[in-house]
Design a protein around this motif. Structure first.
Motif, mmCIF file in Angstrom:
data_model
loop_
_atom_site.group_PDB
_atom_site.id
_atom_site.type_symbol
_atom_site.label_atom_id
_atom_site.label_comp_id
_atom_site.label_asym_id
_atom_site.label_seq_id
_atom_site.Cartn_x
_atom_site.Cartn_y
_atom_site.Cartn_z
ATOM 1 N N PHE A 105 88.658 30.063 56.316
ATOM 2 C CA PHE A 105 89.530 28.897 56.494
ATOM 3 C C PHE A 105 90.963 29.389 56.627
ATOM 4 C CE2 PHE A 105 86.044 28.147 53.600
ATOM 5 C CZ PHE A 105 85.414 27.018 54.107
ATOM 6 N N ASP A 106 91.839 28.551 57.206
ATOM 7 C CA ASP A 106 93.258 28.861 57.073
ATOM 8 C C ASP A 106 93.972 27.691 56.434
ATOM 9 O OD1 ASP A 106 94.880 27.254 59.009
ATOM 10 O OD2 ASP A 106 93.737 28.329 60.531
ATOM 11 N N ALA A 107 95.122 27.994 55.841
ATOM 12 C CA ALA A 107 95.792 27.043 54.965
ATOM 13 C C ALA A 107 96.360 25.848 55.714
ATOM 14 C CB ALA A 107 96.918 27.743 54.199
ATOM 15 N N ALA A 108 96.429 25.921 57.041
ATOM 16 C CA ALA A 108 96.989 24.823 57.819
ATOM 17 C C ALA A 108 95.940 24.033 58.571
ATOM 18 C CB ALA A 108 98.027 25.362 58.816
ATOM 19 N N ASN A 109 94.828 24.690 58.980
ATOM 20 C CA ASN A 109 93.898 24.056 59.917
ATOM 21 C C ASN A 109 92.471 23.937 59.416
ATOM 22 O OD1 ASN A 109 95.778 23.801 62.264
ATOM 23 N ND2 ASN A 109 95.843 26.026 62.039
ATOM 24 N N GLY A 110 92.180 24.407 58.225
ATOM 25 C CA GLY A 110 90.835 24.259 57.698
ATOM 26 C C GLY A 110 89.867 25.302 58.210
ATOM 27 N N LEU A 111 88.627 24.894 58.481
ATOM 28 C CA LEU A 111 87.563 25.821 58.845
ATOM 29 C C LEU A 111 87.890 26.562 60.131
ATOM 30 C CD1 LEU A 111 84.722 26.958 58.273
ATOM 31 C CD2 LEU A 111 83.798 25.035 59.571
ATOM 32 N N ALA A 112 87.792 27.892 60.078
ATOM 33 C CA ALA A 112 88.082 28.722 61.242
ATOM 34 C C ALA A 112 86.839 29.444 61.748
ATOM 35 C CB ALA A 112 89.178 29.735 60.904
ATOM 36 N N LYS A 113 86.112 30.117 60.837
ATOM 37 C CA LYS A 113 84.978 30.948 61.253
ATOM 38 C C LYS A 113 83.784 30.712 60.338
ATOM 39 C CE LYS A 113 87.764 34.891 62.909
ATOM 40 N NZ LYS A 113 87.987 36.344 62.747
ATOM 41 N N THR A 114 82.625 30.946 60.897
ATOM 42 C CA THR A 114 81.404 31.063 60.116
ATOM 43 C C THR A 114 80.881 32.482 60.260
ATOM 44 O OG1 THR A 114 80.840 28.744 60.531
ATOM 45 C CG2 THR A 114 79.085 30.170 59.704
ATOM 46 N N TRP A 115 80.620 33.107 59.129
ATOM 47 C CA TRP A 115 80.117 34.481 59.049
ATOM 48 C C TRP A 115 78.632 34.479 58.731
ATOM 49 C CZ3 TRP A 115 82.217 39.528 57.339
ATOM 50 C CH2 TRP A 115 83.565 39.698 57.674
ATOM 51 N N ILE A 116 77.957 35.552 59.125
ATOM 52 C CA ILE A 116 76.602 35.799 58.647
ATOM 53 C C ILE A 116 76.485 37.252 58.207
ATOM 54 C CG2 ILE A 116 74.145 35.884 59.188
ATOM 55 C CD1 ILE A 116 74.547 33.863 61.330
ATOM 56 N N TYR A 117 76.034 37.451 56.966
ATOM 57 C CA TYR A 117 75.526 38.756 56.566
ATOM 58 C C TYR A 117 74.070 38.799 56.981
ATOM 59 C CZ TYR A 117 73.574 42.409 53.584
ATOM 60 O OH TYR A 117 72.895 43.505 53.133
ATOM 61 N N LEU A 118 73.705 39.770 57.791
ATOM 62 C CA LEU A 118 72.384 39.805 58.411
ATOM 63 C C LEU A 118 71.287 40.304 57.478
ATOM 64 C CD1 LEU A 118 73.480 41.197 61.892
ATOM 65 C CD2 LEU A 118 72.817 38.839 61.354
ATOM 66 N N GLY A 119 71.646 40.689 56.261
ATOM 67 C CA GLY A 119 70.664 41.157 55.308
ATOM 68 C C GLY A 119 70.498 42.662 55.295
ATOM 69 N N GLY A 120 71.275 43.349 56.097
ATOM 70 C CA GLY A 120 71.192 44.809 56.194
ATOM 71 C C GLY A 120 71.540 45.241 57.603
ATOM 72 N N MET A 121 71.314 46.508 57.891
ATOM 73 C CA MET A 121 71.580 47.035 59.226
ATOM 74 C C MET A 121 70.538 46.506 60.202
ATOM 75 S SD MET A 121 74.203 49.258 59.339
ATOM 76 C CE MET A 121 73.930 50.761 60.288
ATOM 77 N N ARG A 122 71.008 46.020 61.348
ATOM 78 C CA ARG A 122 70.127 45.486 62.374
ATOM 79 C C ARG A 122 70.454 46.138 63.715
ATOM 80 N NH1 ARG A 122 67.947 44.153 58.362
ATOM 81 N NH2 ARG A 122 67.618 42.042 57.572
ATOM 82 N N PRO A 123 69.436 46.574 64.472
ATOM 83 C CA PRO A 123 69.717 47.107 65.809
ATOM 84 C C PRO A 123 70.452 46.070 66.655
ATOM 85 C CG PRO A 123 67.449 47.573 65.182
ATOM 86 C CD PRO A 123 67.991 46.623 64.144
ATOM 87 N N ALA A 124 71.468 46.513 67.371
ATOM 88 C CA ALA A 124 72.240 45.591 68.208
ATOM 89 C C ALA A 124 71.332 44.868 69.196
ATOM 90 C CB ALA A 124 73.333 46.358 68.945
ATOM 91 N N GLN A 125 70.304 45.563 69.688
ATOM 92 C CA GLN A 125 69.373 44.933 70.631
ATOM 93 C C GLN A 125 68.694 43.720 70.008
ATOM 94 O OE1 GLN A 125 68.553 45.692 73.945
ATOM 95 N NE2 GLN A 125 67.369 43.787 73.784
ATOM 96 N N ASP A 126 68.356 43.801 68.719
ATOM 97 C CA ASP A 126 67.675 42.688 68.065
ATOM 98 C C ASP A 126 68.606 41.502 67.846
ATOM 99 O OD1 ASP A 126 65.569 44.422 67.998
ATOM 100 O OD2 ASP A 126 65.502 44.635 65.813
ATOM 101 N N VAL A 127 69.900 41.758 67.679
ATOM 102 C CA VAL A 127 70.858 40.689 67.415
ATOM 103 C C VAL A 127 71.401 40.088 68.707
ATOM 104 C CG1 VAL A 127 73.050 40.108 66.284
ATOM 105 C CG2 VAL A 127 71.499 41.766 65.228
ATOM 106 N N LEU A 128 71.698 40.935 69.682
ATOM 107 C CA LEU A 128 72.341 40.472 70.910
ATOM 108 C C LEU A 128 71.363 40.295 72.069
ATOM 109 C CD1 LEU A 128 75.559 42.697 70.820
ATOM 110 C CD2 LEU A 128 75.276 40.347 70.022
ATOM 111 N N GLY A 129 70.134 40.762 71.905
ATOM 112 C CA GLY A 129 69.175 40.706 73.000
ATOM 113 C C GLY A 129 68.401 39.424 73.179
ATOM 114 N N PRO A 130 68.206 38.593 72.128
ATOM 115 C CA PRO A 130 67.394 37.384 72.294
ATOM 116 C C PRO A 130 67.939 36.429 73.353
ATOM 117 C CG PRO A 130 67.672 37.877 69.966
ATOM 118 C CD PRO A 130 68.592 38.794 70.711
ATOM 119 N N SER A 131 67.060 35.619 73.900
ATOM 120 C CA SER A 131 67.435 34.739 75.011
ATOM 121 C C SER A 131 68.437 33.668 74.600
ATOM 122 C CB SER A 131 66.184 34.073 75.589
ATOM 123 O OG SER A 131 65.509 33.319 74.587
ATOM 124 N N PHE A 132 68.510 33.333 73.298
ATOM 125 C CA PHE A 132 69.474 32.312 72.880
ATOM 126 C C PHE A 132 70.911 32.825 72.880
ATOM 127 C CE2 PHE A 132 67.971 34.067 68.736
ATOM 128 C CZ PHE A 132 69.175 34.519 68.212
#
Length: 304
Positions: A105-132
């Motif tokens: 969040f920021d002090a002037a505008n509220g919600l800025a980002k949503t983060w995800i901890y992926l649960g550990g190391m993940r191959p970039a192909q598995d995270v960025l490769g899906p069709s969605f």
């Protein structure tokens, strides 16, 4: 010490004033009312940059799984579904229960980002490769692999700027050539020798680099090198505004966590980011998430 909304409201107002950052109290109250469990049960962190007048930001790192997007939409902190909300939900579901969402969040505008901890190391192909994943981002996989950015541990979306942050861990050590090849992703000049010396001194040997990309086009915009949990009383060369931030922003954690990031981009030049743990034992949570701290020489076996 438990999280106190009353104390936090007093301290965010004072800290924003000290840094010359905008502050909206009603909106901040709404954030605390909406995400009270995240602040009470997670680790709360302050954030800013060395750029004059930039936002004072804050975040909670969550310890429990939750649907922050649904919560924000219901409260009106996000106005509508968008490409960023869809992507963050798809990424969360794709981890099969291993992912944890947190919010910036920021002090002037509220919600800025949503983060995800992926649960550990993940191959970039598995995270960025899906069709969605938007096609423009998927098409950057080859460029990431070419510079040994092969594994991700966190991802985030910026709802206002419609960008994505990809947090890679990669094999060090950091050299001028290594910095230069990574920064060519965003057509940014490498650091000078003094700044490289700071990065080498304070970043872990196997280091974290974050890449910011447009969610719509996949265009790569910025790269940032991070140093978490600086040695007590030691800092790299930092702007006066960040020195003031470290001095003014309060912390109640037994183990201090100060962090810096060196950000390089094609549009905004170079600047330094800073974070400071406020309450909730950021150090313990980052340890649980297998983050490497400043000066660590630990080698990640996943990187080969």
């Amino acid at each position: 010490m438990s999280f106190s909304e009353t104390l936090f409201l007093d301290e965010i107002k004072r800290t924003a004033g000290a840094l010359g950052a905008r502050y909206e109290e009603d909106l901040t109250r709404k954030v605390l009312d909406t995400f009270g469990d995240g602040f009470r049960d997670g680790a709360t962190v302050w954030k800013t940059t060395g750029r004059p007048g930039d936002h004072l930001c804050y975040r909670f790192f969550a310890r429990a799984q939750n649907d922050t997007v649904a919560t924000a939409l219901k409260a009106g902190l996000l106005k509508a579904e968008s490409g960023t909300t869809r992507l963050i939900r798809d990424w969360t579901e794709a981890q099969g229960g291993a992912a944890t969402q947190s919010c910036d969040f920021d002090a002037a505008n509220g919600l800025a980002k949503t983060w995800i901890y992926l649960g550990g190391m993940r191959p970039a192909q598995d995270v960025l490769g899906p069709s969605f994943v938007p096609a423009g981002l998927r098409e950057k996989l080859a460029a990431f692999h070419a510079v040994q950015l092969d594994y991700l541990r966190f991802v985030a979306v910026d709802h206002r700027h419609q960008t994505v942050n990809l947090y890679f861990r990669t094999r060090g050590p950091i050299t001028m050539d290594r910095c230069a090849e990574i920064l060519r992703l965003v057509d940014a000049a490498p650091p000078d020798e003094a700044q490289l010396a700071d990065i080498r001194t304070f970043a872990p040997e196997d280091f974290c680099v974050a890449v910011t990309a447009s969610i719509t086009t996949g265009a790569l915009e910025r790269c940032c090198f991070y140093a978490l949990k600086l040695p007590p009383g030691r800092f790299p060369a930092i702007p006066e505004r960040i020195a003031q931030f470290f001095s003014e922003a309060p912390s109640y954690d037994d183990t201090p966590v100060n962090a810096v990031g060196w950000s390089f981009g094609r549009k905004g030049g170079t600047y330094i980011k800073a974070e400071k743990g406020y309450l909730g034992d950021m150090s313990a949570l980052l340890t649980d998430w297998d983050c490497y701290f400043s000066g660590s020489t630990q080698k990640d076996p996943v990187l080969g």
